[in-house]
Design a protein around this motif. Structure first.
Motif, PDB file in Angstrom:
ATOM      1  N   LEU A   1       0.832  -1.198   0.000  1.00 54.57           N
ATOM      2  CA  LEU A   1       0.000   0.000   0.000  1.00 54.57           C
ATOM      3  C   LEU A   1       0.869   1.252   0.000  1.00 54.57           C
ATOM      4  CD1 LEU A   1      -2.402  -1.078   2.911  1.00 54.57           C
ATOM      5  CD2 LEU A   1      -2.758  -1.468   0.454  1.00 54.57           C
ATOM      6  N   PHE A   2       0.366   2.303  -0.648  1.00 55.47           N
ATOM      7  CA  PHE A   2       1.018   3.604  -0.548  1.00 55.47           C
ATOM      8  C   PHE A   2      -0.023   4.686  -0.786  1.00 55.47           C
ATOM      9  CE2 PHE A   2       1.171   2.829  -5.099  1.00 55.47           C
ATOM     10  CZ  PHE A   2       1.017   4.080  -5.669  1.00 55.47           C
ATOM     11  N   GLY A   3       0.327   5.905  -0.419  1.00 60.41           N
ATOM     12  CA  GLY A   3      -0.599   7.004  -0.588  1.00 60.41           C
ATOM     13  C   GLY A   3       0.102   8.251  -1.119  1.00 60.41           C
ATOM     14  N   VAL A   4      -0.651   9.046  -1.874  1.00 59.68           N
ATOM     15  CA  VAL A   4      -0.166  10.309  -2.401  1.00 59.68           C
ATOM     16  C   VAL A   4      -1.220  11.366  -2.129  1.00 59.68           C
ATOM     17  CG1 VAL A   4       0.467  11.611  -4.473  1.00 59.68           C
ATOM     18  CG2 VAL A   4       1.195   9.225  -4.228  1.00 59.68           C
ATOM     19  N   GLY A   5      -0.810  12.485  -1.540  1.00 59.75           N
ATOM     20  CA  GLY A   5      -1.684  13.626  -1.403  1.00 59.75           C
ATOM     21  C   GLY A   5      -1.226  14.713  -2.357  1.00 59.75           C
ATOM     22  N   PHE A   6      -2.162  15.404  -2.986  1.00 62.82           N
ATOM     23  CA  PHE A   6      -1.756  16.470  -3.895  1.00 62.82           C
ATOM     24  C   PHE A   6      -2.595  17.725  -3.651  1.00 62.82           C
ATOM     25  CE2 PHE A   6      -5.025  14.078  -6.163  1.00 62.82           C
ATOM     26  CZ  PHE A   6      -5.840  15.067  -6.692  1.00 62.82           C
ATOM     27  N   HIS A   7      -1.899  18.853  -3.780  1.00 65.09           N
ATOM     28  CA  HIS A   7      -2.529  20.185  -3.786  1.00 65.09           C
ATOM     29  C   HIS A   7      -1.745  20.982  -4.827  1.00 65.09           C
ATOM     30  CE1 HIS A   7       0.657  20.393  -0.744  1.00 65.09           C
ATOM     31  NE2 HIS A   7      -0.057  19.563   0.016  1.00 65.09           N
ATOM     32  N   ASP A   8      -0.996  22.019  -4.416  1.00 64.32           N
ATOM     33  CA  ASP A   8      -0.085  22.649  -5.381  1.00 64.32           C
ATOM     34  C   ASP A   8       1.034  21.705  -5.766  1.00 64.32           C
ATOM     35  OD1 ASP A   8      -1.235  25.331  -5.444  1.00 64.32           O
ATOM     36  OD2 ASP A   8      -0.573  25.456  -3.378  1.00 64.32           O
ATOM     37  N   ASP A   9       1.450  20.897  -4.797  1.00 68.95           N
ATOM     38  CA  ASP A   9       2.538  19.946  -4.967  1.00 68.95           C
ATOM     39  C   ASP A   9       2.030  18.541  -4.717  1.00 68.95           C
ATOM     40  OD1 ASP A   9       4.548  21.994  -5.377  1.00 68.95           O
ATOM     41  OD2 ASP A   9       4.370  22.417  -3.229  1.00 68.95           O
TER      42      ASP A   9
ATOM     43  N   GLU B   1      10.423   2.836   3.638  1.00 69.62           N
ATOM     44  CA  GLU B   1      10.060   1.991   2.525  1.00 69.62           C
ATOM     45  C   GLU B   1       9.007   2.667   1.637  1.00 69.62           C
ATOM     46  OE1 GLU B   1      11.629  -0.809   1.923  1.00 69.62           O
ATOM     47  OE2 GLU B   1      12.836  -0.508   3.728  1.00 69.62           O
ATOM     48  N   PRO B   2       8.975   2.321   0.350  1.00 70.65           N
ATOM     49  CA  PRO B   2       7.995   2.939  -0.551  1.00 70.65           C
ATOM     50  C   PRO B   2       6.571   2.432  -0.334  1.00 70.65           C
ATOM     51  CG  PRO B   2       9.287   1.299  -1.724  1.00 70.65           C
ATOM     52  CD  PRO B   2       9.920   1.442  -0.374  1.00 70.65           C
ATOM     53  N   PHE B   3       6.426   1.282   0.343  1.00 67.84           N
ATOM     54  CA  PHE B   3       5.111   0.695   0.572  1.00 67.84           C
ATOM     55  C   PHE B   3       4.951   0.325   2.048  1.00 67.84           C
ATOM     56  CE2 PHE B   3       6.446  -0.492  -3.742  1.00 67.84           C
ATOM     57  CZ  PHE B   3       5.409   0.076  -4.481  1.00 67.84           C
ATOM     58  N   THR B   4       3.691   0.182   2.453  1.00 63.21           N
ATOM     59  CA  THR B   4       3.376  -0.295   3.792  1.00 63.21           C
ATOM     60  C   THR B   4       2.326  -1.385   3.680  1.00 63.21           C
ATOM     61  OG1 THR B   4       2.569   0.320   5.994  1.00 63.21           O
ATOM     62  CG2 THR B   4       1.563   1.439   4.117  1.00 63.21           C
ATOM     63  N   SER B   5       2.203  -2.216   4.687  1.00 62.40           N
ATOM     64  CA  SER B   5       1.140  -3.230   4.735  1.00 62.40           C
ATOM     65  C   SER B   5       0.124  -2.895   5.818  1.00 62.40           C
ATOM     66  CB  SER B   5       1.751  -4.617   5.006  1.00 62.40           C
ATOM     67  OG  SER B   5       2.452  -4.620   6.246  1.00 62.40           O
ATOM     68  N   ASP B   6       0.234  -1.699   6.400  1.00 62.94           N
ATOM     69  CA  ASP B   6      -0.624  -1.292   7.507  1.00 62.94           C
ATOM     70  C   ASP B   6      -1.654  -0.270   7.015  1.00 62.94           C
ATOM     71  OD1 ASP B   6      -1.804  -0.335   9.807  1.00 62.94           O
ATOM     72  OD2 ASP B   6       0.064  -0.167  10.933  1.00 62.94           O
TER      73      ASP B   6
END
Length: 290
Positions: free
Chosen positions: A102-110, A119-124
């Motif tokens: 799993l991974f997440g990305v938030g976006f606004h201006d950036d 790590e690039p991923f999590t399992s939680d």
């Protein structure tokens, strides 16, 4: 308000980039009532590449591990929709398994990756949900940049089954990437895109943005949903999570290449008389890299 969009990328009807000796084709099969058909065998499927039948060498159906990215809009315009956004995230993550990436990305201006340690991923899933909720609502909306970042991260995932879920109000007014850039990247990434939108009432031009997102979903084998209430939002978010888990994956060896980059169209035909008329959702093709 602009429509709130939840986009999930998982590869089914999408265009993918050929990086191995196997072309993976995720497929969703439904009946005339929209119910998923889960008891098919390899003999029920035929795969065509540019109209030519290809032997299916890999067949899998069921709840295997996935690489899943959640791409959420944390711009100022989403402040009033933050609760709905997090409700959708929670509903999707309830289906996560301990062996998922799993991974997440938030976006606004950036674009900002949600904290997952070194790590690039999590399992939680709880950790990911908390990290996404901690990203403040501010600035404008770089939707295309957020989706592009998610597609880039997906490519490093371990699993054939890749999904991207984006939650946004549908507009873009801050990206350096264009919609065409995102389409090209999606066609080179083994992923499927789903979208769920909460339609607003105040946004001129939102219809066009929603149409672009729906087109991107269809190209990748996903679906765009537009719930009209919190209850429907939860139900459709859960439906997306189940859809992802219950797909078939077919694999075939690509045909010979002449060394040039080219797009090859994929068609999947399903025959099962006991189920009557069936509907197939899958990626439209893949790109053969030079």
């Amino acid at each position: 308000m602009a429509p709130l969009l939840i986009v999930a990328l998982v590869l089914f009807q999408a265009v993918i980039s050929l990086r191995t000796e196997l072309v993976a084709v995720p497929v969703t099969v439904t009946d005339d009532r929209g119910r998923q058909v889960r008891d098919l065998t390899q003999d029920n499927f035929r795969v065509l590449e540019d109209g030519r039948p290809q032997p299916v060498t890999v067949f899998h159906q069921g709840d295997g591990p996935i690489t899943l990215g959640l791409i959420v809009d944390r711009s100022q315009s989403m402040r009033s929709k933050s609760r709905a956004l997090l409700t959708a995230v929670s509903a999707v993550l309830k289906s996560a398994r301990p062996d998922d990436e799993l991974f997440g990305v938030g976006f606004h201006d950036d674009v900002e990756f949600a904290a997952a340690g070194a790590e690039p991923f999590t399992s939680d899933p709880r950790r990911l949900e908390a990290a996404l909720s901690a990203i403040p609502n501010t600035g404008m909306t770089a939707l295309y940049d957020g989706v592009a970042a998610g597609l880039d991260r997906l490519r490093s995932g371990r699993f054939e089954h890749k999904v991207l879920i984006v939650i946004s109000d549908g507009g873009d007014n801050a990206s350096t990437r264009t919609f065409a850039d995102v389409v090209t990247l999606a066609r080179r990434t083994d992923a499927v895109i789903y979208a769920i939108g909460l339609l607003g009432t105040d946004g001129a031009g939102d219809e066009e943005d929603s149409g672009l997102i729906k087109r991107l979903c269809k190209d990748t084998g996903g679906v765009a949903y537009f719930p009209k209430s919190t209850e429907e939002l939860i139900a459709l978010s859960t439906r997306v999570a189940l859809d992802i888990r219950e797909q078939y994956t077919l694999g075939f060896a690509p045909g010979a290449t002449d060394g040039r980059q080219a797009f090859r169209r994929i068609e999947v035909i399903v025959s099962a008389k006991a189920h009557g008329r069936l509907h197939v959702r899958t990626r439209s093709g893949y790109i053969v890299a030079p």
